[in-house]
Scaffold this motif. Structure first.
Motif, PDB file in Angstrom:
ATOM      1  N   GLN A 111     -46.470  -9.358 -11.843  1.00 40.18           N
ATOM      2  CA  GLN A 111     -45.470  -9.406 -12.911  1.00 40.18           C
ATOM      3  C   GLN A 111     -44.114  -8.913 -12.416  1.00 40.18           C
ATOM      4  O   GLN A 111     -43.069  -9.485 -12.748  1.00 40.18           O
ATOM      5  N   SER A 112     -44.126  -7.837 -11.626  1.00 42.04           N
ATOM      6  CA  SER A 112     -42.882  -7.322 -11.071  1.00 42.04           C
ATOM      7  C   SER A 112     -42.233  -8.351 -10.159  1.00 42.04           C
ATOM      8  O   SER A 112     -41.018  -8.573 -10.220  1.00 42.04           O
ATOM      9  N   ALA A 113     -43.050  -9.000  -9.327  1.00 38.70           N
ATOM     10  CA  ALA A 113     -42.528 -10.041  -8.444  1.00 38.70           C
ATOM     11  C   ALA A 113     -41.958 -11.203  -9.240  1.00 38.70           C
ATOM     12  O   ALA A 113     -40.919 -11.772  -8.877  1.00 38.70           O
ATOM     13  N   THR A 114     -42.621 -11.564 -10.349  1.00 35.52           N
ATOM     14  CA  THR A 114     -42.120 -12.641 -11.209  1.00 35.52           C
ATOM     15  C   THR A 114     -40.775 -12.275 -11.819  1.00 35.52           C
ATOM     16  O   THR A 114     -39.874 -13.120 -11.930  1.00 35.52           O
ATOM     17  N   LEU A 115     -40.630 -11.021 -12.231  1.00 38.36           N
ATOM     18  CA  LEU A 115     -39.361 -10.544 -12.790  1.00 38.36           C
ATOM     19  C   LEU A 115     -38.228 -10.726 -11.781  1.00 38.36           C
ATOM     20  O   LEU A 115     -37.153 -11.247 -12.112  1.00 38.36           O
ATOM     21  N   PHE A 116     -38.473 -10.316 -10.545  1.00 37.84           N
ATOM     22  CA  PHE A 116     -37.453 -10.434  -9.514  1.00 37.84           C
ATOM     23  C   PHE A 116     -37.252 -11.888  -9.079  1.00 37.84           C
ATOM     24  O   PHE A 116     -36.165 -12.265  -8.649  1.00 37.84           O
ATOM     25  N   THR A 117     -38.308 -12.706  -9.206  1.00 39.09           N
ATOM     26  CA  THR A 117     -38.172 -14.126  -8.891  1.00 39.09           C
ATOM     27  C   THR A 117     -37.260 -14.811  -9.896  1.00 39.09           C
ATOM     28  O   THR A 117     -36.395 -15.621  -9.527  1.00 39.09           O
ATOM     29  N   ALA A 118     -37.444 -14.498 -11.192  1.00 38.84           N
ATOM     30  CA  ALA A 118     -36.587 -15.062 -12.237  1.00 38.84           C
ATOM     31  C   ALA A 118     -35.133 -14.622 -12.027  1.00 38.84           C
ATOM     32  O   ALA A 118     -34.198 -15.424 -12.140  1.00 38.84           O
ATOM     33  N   TYR A 119     -34.967 -13.352 -11.721  1.00 36.99           N
ATOM     34  CA  TYR A 119     -33.630 -12.816 -11.416  1.00 36.99           C
ATOM     35  C   TYR A 119     -33.031 -13.555 -10.228  1.00 36.99           C
ATOM     36  O   TYR A 119     -31.854 -13.953 -10.248  1.00 36.99           O
ATOM     37  N   GLY A 120     -33.842 -13.764  -9.186  1.00 34.59           N
ATOM     38  CA  GLY A 120     -33.364 -14.451  -7.991  1.00 34.59           C
ATOM     39  C   GLY A 120     -33.002 -15.900  -8.240  1.00 34.59           C
ATOM     40  O   GLY A 120     -32.065 -16.422  -7.639  1.00 34.59           O
ATOM     41  N   ALA A 121     -33.749 -16.567  -9.133  1.00 36.86           N
ATOM     42  CA  ALA A 121     -33.449 -17.965  -9.449  1.00 36.86           C
ATOM     43  C   ALA A 121     -32.075 -18.089 -10.090  1.00 36.86           C
ATOM     44  O   ALA A 121     -31.267 -18.950  -9.725  1.00 36.86           O
ATOM     45  N   GLY A 129     -28.225 -16.266  -2.554  1.00 25.64           N
ATOM     46  CA  GLY A 129     -28.918 -16.124  -3.829  1.00 25.64           C
ATOM     47  C   GLY A 129     -30.365 -16.590  -3.765  1.00 25.64           C
ATOM     48  O   GLY A 129     -31.259 -15.942  -4.325  1.00 25.64           O
ATOM     49  N   MET A 130     -30.609 -17.699  -3.073  1.00 21.39           N
ATOM     50  CA  MET A 130     -31.971 -18.234  -2.980  1.00 21.39           C
ATOM     51  C   MET A 130     -32.919 -17.257  -2.306  1.00 21.39           C
ATOM     52  O   MET A 130     -34.115 -17.235  -2.605  1.00 21.39           O
ATOM     53  N   SER A 131     -32.393 -16.437  -1.407  1.00 20.45           N
ATOM     54  CA  SER A 131     -33.253 -15.474  -0.714  1.00 20.45           C
ATOM     55  C   SER A 131     -33.875 -14.498  -1.705  1.00 20.45           C
ATOM     56  O   SER A 131     -35.021 -14.067  -1.532  1.00 20.45           O
ATOM     57  N   TYR A 132     -33.138 -14.171  -2.764  1.00 21.81           N
ATOM     58  CA  TYR A 132     -33.659 -13.244  -3.763  1.00 21.81           C
ATOM     59  C   TYR A 132     -34.599 -13.928  -4.755  1.00 21.81           C
ATOM     60  O   TYR A 132     -35.227 -13.266  -5.575  1.00 21.81           O
ATOM     61  N   PHE A 133     -34.684 -15.255  -4.664  1.00 18.23           N
ATOM     62  CA  PHE A 133     -35.709 -16.004  -5.385  1.00 18.23           C
ATOM     63  C   PHE A 133     -36.938 -16.197  -4.519  1.00 18.23           C
ATOM     64  O   PHE A 133     -38.070 -15.978  -4.950  1.00 18.23           O
ATOM     65  N   ILE A 134     -36.714 -16.577  -3.269  1.00 15.13           N
ATOM     66  CA  ILE A 134     -37.823 -16.874  -2.360  1.00 15.13           C
ATOM     67  C   ILE A 134     -38.576 -15.607  -1.961  1.00 15.13           C
ATOM     68  O   ILE A 134     -39.812 -15.607  -1.889  1.00 15.13           O
ATOM     69  N   ALA A 135     -37.856 -14.512  -1.706  1.00 16.89           N
ATOM     70  CA  ALA A 135     -38.502 -13.278  -1.240  1.00 16.89           C
ATOM     71  C   ALA A 135     -39.570 -12.773  -2.219  1.00 16.89           C
ATOM     72  O   ALA A 135     -40.732 -12.584  -1.825  1.00 16.89           O
ATOM     73  N   PRO A 136     -39.246 -12.548  -3.503  1.00 16.82           N
ATOM     74  CA  PRO A 136     -40.298 -12.089  -4.418  1.00 16.82           C
ATOM     75  C   PRO A 136     -41.359 -13.144  -4.679  1.00 16.82           C
ATOM     76  O   PRO A 136     -42.516 -12.809  -4.962  1.00 16.82           O
ATOM     77  N   ALA A 137     -40.970 -14.427  -4.589  1.00 19.95           N
ATOM     78  CA  ALA A 137     -41.966 -15.482  -4.772  1.00 19.95           C
ATOM     79  C   ALA A 137     -43.021 -15.427  -3.663  1.00 19.95           C
ATOM     80  O   ALA A 137     -44.224 -15.594  -3.924  1.00 19.95           O
TER      81      ALA A 137
END
Length: 423
Positions: free
Chosen positions: A50-60, A363-371
């Motif tokens: 869930q935490s990773a999903t939160l940061f993935t949404a933020y990163g997207a 910006g994409m790095s902060y989506f891909i990293a938590p994903a």
């Protein structure tokens, strides 16, 4: 006003220097929770997925905002884009605290934290586009290095040490409210000093739409810009993922505290700031932009990712060993600084579009990293995930082989013809 409109000793306009100050202050507020939010949420009931999903949404959202920051700046000017970033960040932050964090309401956390992701890309990256237009070519890498020094100084240095000191005094929620003050101050300074001069603006709606799409079309017209965008994704992917899972690993396996981790994390970025001013200078003068990104940044970060993973296994709960690794990691990370100058030099008449690709990569790095963390940590564990990130850095070094400047290509072609004539 003369002090702001004149030039500093660096050869940069004074307004640009004040913009660096604004960036640092703004990013302090944006970064106050980055080093501890994931462990805090997991300790209060969220799963690591869930935490990773939160940061993935933020990163997207951050990736989208990062892309549009460059082309919007060319279309509407930096001040309007910076103001939009400031307002969106403030709305997201207040809603996240009041309706998400206080009640541990994940349904509110997800959209409000994502909304907050529009903030710093629109504010900071639009300023960076302005910097690339206002800075002389001979000191371009140095000017960009100063920006990243201010950016990382706020996000990671003050953004790590300030929480480590203030959490026992005002608590986690109080710390999040203090972030609002930092962002408002930095935002106002930036909007006051940055002007809309120096950038070739599009006039009518058709031209503005063309500008918005130019960040996509330039990747087809100039494939090396696209390669630079991919390397920029890799640049922040491994380092951006560490706060999501690595503090928990150090705590559960080796007994490191949150405060110790924040000090390691902050010290890493202190070293990064210092060498953000040194390595770009070396790159401009001797090593060259491409070689610096290839060997110091990409290959070096791959090695340091593995060093950080295995250091606790050899030294256990040794705070100073981790501090030392953090210092070297921070230094090596500076090898990516010339990438912005390199990519924009591939499209000298479309710097905003090229910057859109670079910013989108950031910006994409902060989506891909938590994903990656969310998808693989349950399957291959911490060790496997760290090896994935190391592998990405090594891939970046390979990709940099193709990032030759036009002058280098002409030189290589001339050398080839001379060899052919003499053979």
């Amino acid at each position: 006003m003369n002090a702001i409109s004149g030039k500093g000793r660096t050869g940069l306009p004074a307004a640009v220097i004040w913009g660096y100050v604004a960036t640092l202050i703004f990013m302090v507020g944006d970064g106050l929770e980055h080093g501890w939010l994931s462990p805090y949420l997991i300790e209060h009931g969220l799963t690591i997925q869930q935490s990773a999903t939160l940061f993935t949404a933020y990163g997207a959202v951050l990736a989208i905002a990062s892309y549009f920051s460059g082309v919007l700046t060319e279309a509407f000017g930096p001040r309007k884009v910076m103001l939009a970033g400031l307002l969106l960040w403030l709305v997201g932050q207040v809603l996240f605290i009041e309706f998400g964090l206080k009640d541990q309401n994940y349904a509110w956390m997800l959209p409000t934290y994502a909304l907050r992701g529009f903030g710093y890309p629109l504010f900071c990256y639009s300023f960076l586009v302005w910097v690339t237009y206002r800075s002389p070519e001979r000191i371009m890498a140095t000017a960009v290095g100063l920006f990243w020094a201010a950016w990382s100084g706020g996000l990671y240095v003050v953004g790590s040490y300030f929480p480590a000191y203030m959490i026992p005094k005002i608590g986690y929620v109080g710390l999040m409210w203090s972030a609002v003050v930092w962002v408002v101050v930095g935002g106002l300074v930036g909007i006051l000093v940055v002007k809309d001069d120096g950038i070739k603006r599009q006039g009518n709606s058709k031209e503005k739409l063309k500008s918005l799409l130019s960040g996509l079309t330039i990747c087809v017209e100039k494939p090396k810009v696209a390669i630079g965008g991919i390397v920029r994704i890799i640049n922040s992917t491994g380092i951006g993922a560490l706060p999501i899972f690595f503090p928990l690993y150090l705590s559960s396996e080796y007994g490191f505290t949150t405060e110790q981790w924040l000090q390691v994390w902050g010290t890493m970025w202190v070293a990064n700031i210092i060498f953000n001013l040194i390595i770009p200078y070396i790159s401009d003068r001797w090593l060259g932009w491409r070689n610096t990104v290839m060997w110091v940044g990409s290959f070096g970060c791959g090695v340091m990712t593995l060093v950080m993973l295995y250091t606790p296994q050899f030294f256990g709960n040794n705070f100073w060993a981790m501090i030392t690794v953090g210092i070297f990691f921070g230094i090596i990370l500076c090898g990516f600084v010339p990438l912005t100058a390199l990519v924009t030099s591939m499209a000298p008449d479309q710097k905003g579009s090229a910057m859109a690709v670079v910013s989108f990569g950031a910006g994409m790095s902060y989506f891909i990293a938590p994903a990656i963390v969310g998808a693989f940590i349950g399957i291959i564990g911490v060790h496997g995930v760290m090896w994935v990130f190391a592998g990405l850095y090594f891939l970046g070094a390979v990709l940099m082989k193709f990032m030759t400047l036009p002058d280098e290509e002409k030189q290589n072609e001339s050398s080839y013809l001379m060899e052919k004539q003499t053979s």
